[in-house]
Design an enzyme around this catalytic site. Structure first.
Site, PDB file in Angstrom:
ATOM      1  CG  HIS A  80      -1.882   1.110   1.261  1.00  0.00           C
ATOM      2  ND1 HIS A  80      -2.282   1.680   2.428  1.00  0.00           N
ATOM      3  CD2 HIS A  80      -2.531   1.786   0.281  1.00  0.00           C
ATOM      4  CE1 HIS A  80      -3.148   2.647   2.179  1.00  0.00           C
ATOM      5  NE2 HIS A  80      -3.309   2.734   0.875  1.00  0.00           N
TER       6      HIS A  80
ATOM      7  CG  ASP B 119       7.923   7.626 -23.045  1.00  0.00           C
ATOM      8  OD1 ASP B 119       9.069   7.667 -22.559  1.00  0.00           O
ATOM      9  OD2 ASP B 119       7.245   8.643 -23.249  1.00  0.00           O
TER      10      ASP B 119
ATOM     11  CG  HIS C 244       7.813  15.667 -18.847  1.00  0.00           C
ATOM     12  ND1 HIS C 244       7.279  14.402 -18.724  1.00  0.00           N
ATOM     13  CD2 HIS C 244       9.051  15.503 -19.359  1.00  0.00           C
ATOM     14  CE1 HIS C 244       8.161  13.504 -19.143  1.00  0.00           C
ATOM     15  NE2 HIS C 244       9.239  14.147 -19.538  1.00  0.00           N
TER      16      HIS C 244
ATOM     17  CE1 TYR D 273       6.308  15.740 -21.939  1.00  0.00           C
ATOM     18  CE2 TYR D 273       5.574  15.907 -24.210  1.00  0.00           C
ATOM     19  CZ  TYR D 273       6.344  16.372 -23.167  1.00  0.00           C
ATOM     20  OH  TYR D 273       7.150  17.463 -23.340  1.00  0.00           O
ATOM     21  CB  ALA D 274       3.292   7.054 -23.510  1.00  0.00           C
ATOM     22  CG  ASN D 275       6.400   8.867 -19.464  1.00  0.00           C
ATOM     23  OD1 ASN D 275       7.033   7.889 -19.802  1.00  0.00           O
ATOM     24  ND2 ASN D 275       6.551  10.048 -20.064  1.00  0.00           N
TER      25      ASN D 275
END
Length: 129
Positions: free
Chosen positions: A20, A28, A96, A118-120
């Site tokens: 938790h 990316d 970012h 930006y595929a994060n």
């Protein structure tokens, strides 16, 4: 051998160790990876596996109570932004550079072959009860 779920033994083991509040960076191929966290690099070639494939697979295995992405994703990668909005209507957006700073808190980094910017996303683990 497992016949379903995540077959990559490094990823399956790393997910089993999460608790938790632990954070997981799904990124990316171009995201700078901080030193320190465990890294499972799934990138095979540009675009494979995709950010969407990896995220969907991880969400089958994890309970997520928080998610943070770069605000730049909205303009630079609308497809990834729409995917994150579908999964996380409460998604937190930060610049970012702030997201990159937050990655040092990740316990696990999962690198995809995604070659779009930006595929994060930084996921915060929840509990199943």
């Amino acid at each position: 051998m497992k016949k379903s779920g995540i077959l990559n033994r490094h990823l399956a083991g790393a997910l089993a160790e999460l608790g938790h509040g632990d954070t997981v960076l799904v990124c990316d191929a171009g995201m700078p990876i901080p030193s320190g966290p465990r890294v499972v690099d799934l990138a095979f070639r540009a675009g494979t596996p995709s950010f969407a494939e990896v995220l969907d697979g991880l969400l089958d295995e994890l309970v997520v109570e928080g998610a943070t992405a770069a605000e730049e994703i909205r303009d630079a990668n609308p497809a990834a932004a729409a995917l994150l909005d579908t999964h996380f209507p409460w998604l937190e957006s930060v610049p970012h550079d702030d997201l990159k700073a937050l990655t040092v808190t990740a316990r696990l980094v999962v690198r995809t072959g995604e070659a779009r910017p930006y595929a994060n996303v930084l996921l915060r683990c929840g509990v199943f009860f």
